[in-house]
Motif scaffolding. Structure first.
Motif, PDB file in Angstrom:
ATOM      1  N   LEU A 156       0.883  -1.367   0.025  1.00  0.00           N
ATOM      2  CA  LEU A 156       0.179   0.049   0.086  1.00  0.00           C
ATOM      3  C   LEU A 156       0.875   1.143  -0.115  1.00  0.00           C
ATOM      4  CD1 LEU A 156      -2.544   1.149  -0.049  1.00  0.00           C
ATOM      5  CD2 LEU A 156      -2.730   1.100   2.496  1.00  0.00           C
ATOM      6  N   VAL A 157       1.929   1.366   0.758  1.00  0.00           N
ATOM      7  CA  VAL A 157       2.875   2.242   0.862  1.00  0.00           C
ATOM      8  C   VAL A 157       3.434   2.655  -0.502  1.00  0.00           C
ATOM      9  CG1 VAL A 157       5.008   3.241   1.633  1.00  0.00           C
ATOM     10  CG2 VAL A 157       3.323   2.190   3.232  1.00  0.00           C
ATOM     11  N   TYR A 158       3.831   1.664  -1.215  1.00  0.00           N
ATOM     12  CA  TYR A 158       4.445   1.740  -2.479  1.00  0.00           C
ATOM     13  C   TYR A 158       3.345   2.385  -3.573  1.00  0.00           C
ATOM     14  CZ  TYR A 158       9.024  -0.566  -2.419  1.00  0.00           C
ATOM     15  OH  TYR A 158      10.357  -0.863  -2.307  1.00  0.00           O
ATOM     16  N   ALA A 159       2.357   1.797  -3.533  1.00  0.00           N
ATOM     17  CA  ALA A 159       1.101   2.033  -4.417  1.00  0.00           C
ATOM     18  C   ALA A 159       0.839   3.698  -4.407  1.00  0.00           C
ATOM     19  CB  ALA A 159      -0.104   1.485  -4.203  1.00  0.00           C
ATOM     20  N   MET A 160       0.633   4.174  -2.741  1.00  0.00           N
ATOM     21  CA  MET A 160       0.502   5.523  -2.389  1.00  0.00           C
ATOM     22  C   MET A 160       1.493   6.364  -3.006  1.00  0.00           C
ATOM     23  SD  MET A 160      -1.614   7.581  -1.112  1.00  0.00           S
ATOM     24  CE  MET A 160      -1.275   9.357  -0.228  1.00  0.00           C
ATOM     25  N   LEU A 161       2.729   6.121  -2.738  1.00  0.00           N
ATOM     26  CA  LEU A 161       3.667   6.957  -3.146  1.00  0.00           C
ATOM     27  C   LEU A 161       3.659   7.281  -4.488  1.00  0.00           C
ATOM     28  CD1 LEU A 161       6.732   5.536  -0.978  1.00  0.00           C
ATOM     29  CD2 LEU A 161       5.256   7.487  -0.370  1.00  0.00           C
ATOM     30  N   PHE A 162       3.737   6.352  -5.508  1.00  0.00           N
ATOM     31  CA  PHE A 162       3.885   6.252  -6.928  1.00  0.00           C
ATOM     32  C   PHE A 162       2.474   7.099  -7.412  1.00  0.00           C
ATOM     33  CE2 PHE A 162       7.192   3.209  -6.533  1.00  0.00           C
ATOM     34  CZ  PHE A 162       7.984   3.750  -7.581  1.00  0.00           C
ATOM     35  N   LEU A 163       1.498   6.761  -6.548  1.00  0.00           N
ATOM     36  CA  LEU A 163       0.178   7.439  -7.235  1.00  0.00           C
ATOM     37  C   LEU A 163       0.061   8.769  -6.964  1.00  0.00           C
ATOM     38  CD1 LEU A 163      -2.595   6.359  -8.423  1.00  0.00           C
ATOM     39  CD2 LEU A 163      -3.538   5.980  -6.122  1.00  0.00           C
ATOM     40  N   LEU A 164       0.440   9.134  -5.861  1.00  0.00           N
ATOM     41  CA  LEU A 164       0.339  10.632  -5.349  1.00  0.00           C
ATOM     42  C   LEU A 164       1.400  11.446  -6.272  1.00  0.00           C
ATOM     43  CD1 LEU A 164      -0.775  12.789  -3.736  1.00  0.00           C
ATOM     44  CD2 LEU A 164       0.765  12.424  -2.115  1.00  0.00           C
ATOM     45  N   TYR A 165       2.756  10.817  -6.448  1.00  0.00           N
ATOM     46  CA  TYR A 165       3.697  11.303  -7.361  1.00  0.00           C
ATOM     47  C   TYR A 165       3.050  11.582  -8.447  1.00  0.00           C
ATOM     48  CZ  TYR A 165       8.059  11.617  -9.758  1.00  0.00           C
ATOM     49  OH  TYR A 165       9.169  12.030 -10.550  1.00  0.00           O
ATOM     50  N   PHE A 166       2.500  10.398  -9.321  1.00  0.00           N
ATOM     51  CA  PHE A 166       2.077  10.549 -10.462  1.00  0.00           C
ATOM     52  C   PHE A 166       0.836  11.602 -10.760  1.00  0.00           C
ATOM     53  CE2 PHE A 166      -1.481   9.438 -13.382  1.00  0.00           C
ATOM     54  CZ  PHE A 166      -0.886   9.263 -14.520  1.00  0.00           C
ATOM     55  N   ALA A 167       0.054  11.345  -9.771  1.00  0.00           N
ATOM     56  CA  ALA A 167      -1.237  12.674  -9.774  1.00  0.00           C
ATOM     57  C   ALA A 167      -0.800  14.010  -9.682  1.00  0.00           C
ATOM     58  CB  ALA A 167      -2.244  12.068  -8.554  1.00  0.00           C
ATOM     59  N   VAL A 168       0.116  14.326  -8.887  1.00  0.00           N
ATOM     60  CA  VAL A 168       0.633  15.760  -8.351  1.00  0.00           C
ATOM     61  C   VAL A 168       1.071  16.289  -9.745  1.00  0.00           C
ATOM     62  CG1 VAL A 168       2.004  17.023  -7.420  1.00  0.00           C
ATOM     63  CG2 VAL A 168       0.599  15.508  -5.887  1.00  0.00           C
ATOM     64  N   LEU A 169       2.097  15.291 -10.368  1.00  0.00           N
ATOM     65  CA  LEU A 169       2.776  15.891 -11.493  1.00  0.00           C
ATOM     66  C   LEU A 169       2.040  16.170 -12.780  1.00  0.00           C
ATOM     67  CD1 LEU A 169       6.272  13.970 -11.523  1.00  0.00           C
ATOM     68  CD2 LEU A 169       5.688  16.338 -10.919  1.00  0.00           C
ATOM     69  N   THR A 170       1.013  14.743 -12.954  1.00  0.00           N
ATOM     70  CA  THR A 170       0.045  14.781 -13.931  1.00  0.00           C
ATOM     71  C   THR A 170      -1.057  15.980 -13.988  1.00  0.00           C
ATOM     72  OG1 THR A 170       0.568  12.585 -14.490  1.00  0.00           O
ATOM     73  CG2 THR A 170      -1.237  13.591 -15.574  1.00  0.00           C
TER      74      THR A 170
END
Length: 421
Positions: free
Chosen positions: A187-201
């Motif tokens: 869940l931590v991995y998924a959250m980190l990449f998801l938020l990183y992707f969402a903020v940038l995109t």
């Protein structure tokens, strides 16, 4: 309020129907499908028959070659041995002609010596496997000469019984048990990449959307029908809804793929990255920090986008925001191995890093509840301040046109925002 929903719906539908959204979503779906079926895709390019390398053995000891052939089984099924009586030079010629993959020359020594001749210098796996086998034979030969039994050898190589346990101390931020960490890691991995992707995109999307409307002079029509502040938060909400729609599609596709392939894939993969045995509170924190992180960066992006008069300037103005997100992401990657380090604890209270870093600590550590609430409180307060300033800058910035963006433009936008009430 009605105008807010009109702008929100218009922002969402315009982006949802755009070719870029459809193409991006399709690419991600194809990527998920490809990852989930990578073994089947690879098998399509296989001829169906695995090639087995043949390694010729020129054995001058008359014993090591036989032991190698007996040792090779299913573990080393990608190659096999063949003892030959030809001279070394003749066999080397056969290697060049392609009859053998390599030749292993074994001579007398202490207890023996081996030389591996091959044209495939880049095929290190074959060399490594043969070296491992020869090492085992060497151990057996030397221990037999020393009179050591096989049982003693097995006991020597038996792994030591070594376990890790956390020491619990009142009020501390101890690590969870190994099982809990393994369950939360996915869940931590998924959250980190998801938020990183969402903020940038989606942050970039908000800034680009505002700048595009200013460039096309649509903004002048919009501000005559609704307030700039309402527009700003309507755009943030509309693109947030778009992002949630896209992410939901991808998550559902990934879930469907996992359900279809779970029986075929390695169970250890799901144990390591799986979401088993995760407390409900961790899921709640994941949603809270994701939404707060998005609102923080989305508000900042909308504010900066309102200062841009040309599409070419969007990337330049968004660069500091991207740097902040990258720093937060790098801190989180560092924190995955050292979640209890001092720098991770301090940065978890810095609002621009907190959505990623504090959630990392929540997922991997048992930290005091007040620390989580303090971080959330700082985040909410920062969003409120940015929203207040952003609304004023947005109100004045949408009416500013010019070349380039300077620091004095922020002051000018604030002044215009105070006048336009």
């Amino acid at each position: 309020m009605f105008k807010f929903w009109v702008v929100l719906a218009q922002t969402f539908m315009t982006r949802f129907k755009s070719k870029s959204f459809m193409i991006t979503t399709a690419i991600f779906l194809v990527f998920i499908f490809a990852i989930g079926n990578i073994d089947r895709i690879i098998s399509l390019f296989d001829s169906g028959e695995e090639e087995t390398d043949v390694v010729a053995i020129v054995d001058e000891t008359n014993r090591v070659g036989t032991m190698l052939i007996e040792m090779t089984g299913e573990e080393f099924s990608h190659f096999q041995y063949q003892q030959v009586d030809n001279g070394l030079e003749d066999v080397q010629t056969q290697v060049i002609d392609g009859e053998y993959a390599a030749v292993l020359h074994i001579t007398e020594g202490a207890p023996f010596q081996a030389t591996f001749y091959t044209e495939q210098l880049l095929n290190n796996s074959l060399e490594y496997d043969i070296n491992q086998q020869l090492q085992q034979i060497k151990v057996v030969a030397l221990t037999e000469e020393a009179g050591i039994s096989q049982a003693v050898i097995n006991e020597i190589y038996e792994p030591v019984n070594f376990e890790t346990a956390a020491i619990e101390s009142p009020g501390g931020s101890e690590q969870r048990t190994e099982e809990e960490v393994s369950g939360a890691r996915g869940l931590v991995y998924a959250m980190l990449f998801l938020l990183y992707f969402a903020v940038l995109t989606y942050g970039q999307m908000i800034a680009t959307d505002v700048a595009n409307e200013k460039t096309s002079r649509v903004m002048e029509i919009l501000i005559s029908s609704s307030s700039p502040v309402s527009q700003m938060f309507a755009k943030i909400s509309g693109i947030a809804l778009l992002g949630l729609t896209q992410i939901s599609i991808l998550i559902l596709a990934a879930f469907f793929m996992i359900e279809q392939r779970q029986a075929d894939l390695d169970a250890e993969f799901f144990e390591f990255f799986g979401f088993n045995d995760i407390p409900v509170a961790t899921y709640i924190y994941a949603i809270v920090f994701f939404l707060l992180g998005y609102l923080l960066y989305a508000t900042l992006s909308a504010m900066l986008g309102s200062l841009v008069s040309r599409m070419e300037d969007v990337g330049q103005l968004m660069f500091p925001v991207i740097i902040l997100v990258i720093i937060a992401f790098m801190l989180s990657m560092f924190g995955l191995d050292m979640p209890d380090s001092e720098i991770i604890r301090i940065t978890s209270f810095i609002p621009f890093f907190a959505p990623l870093v504090m959630f990392l600590r929540v997922g991997l550590l048992n930290i005091p509840f007040y620390e989580v609430m303090l971080s959330i409180g700082i985040l909410v307060a920062t969003i409120a301040v940015l929203g207040y300033l952003g609304a004023k800058i947005y109100r004045g910035g949408v009416l500013m046109y010019g070349t380039g963006v300077k620091l004095k433009d922020f002051k000018h936008a604030l002044q215009l925002g105070k006048k336009d009430k």
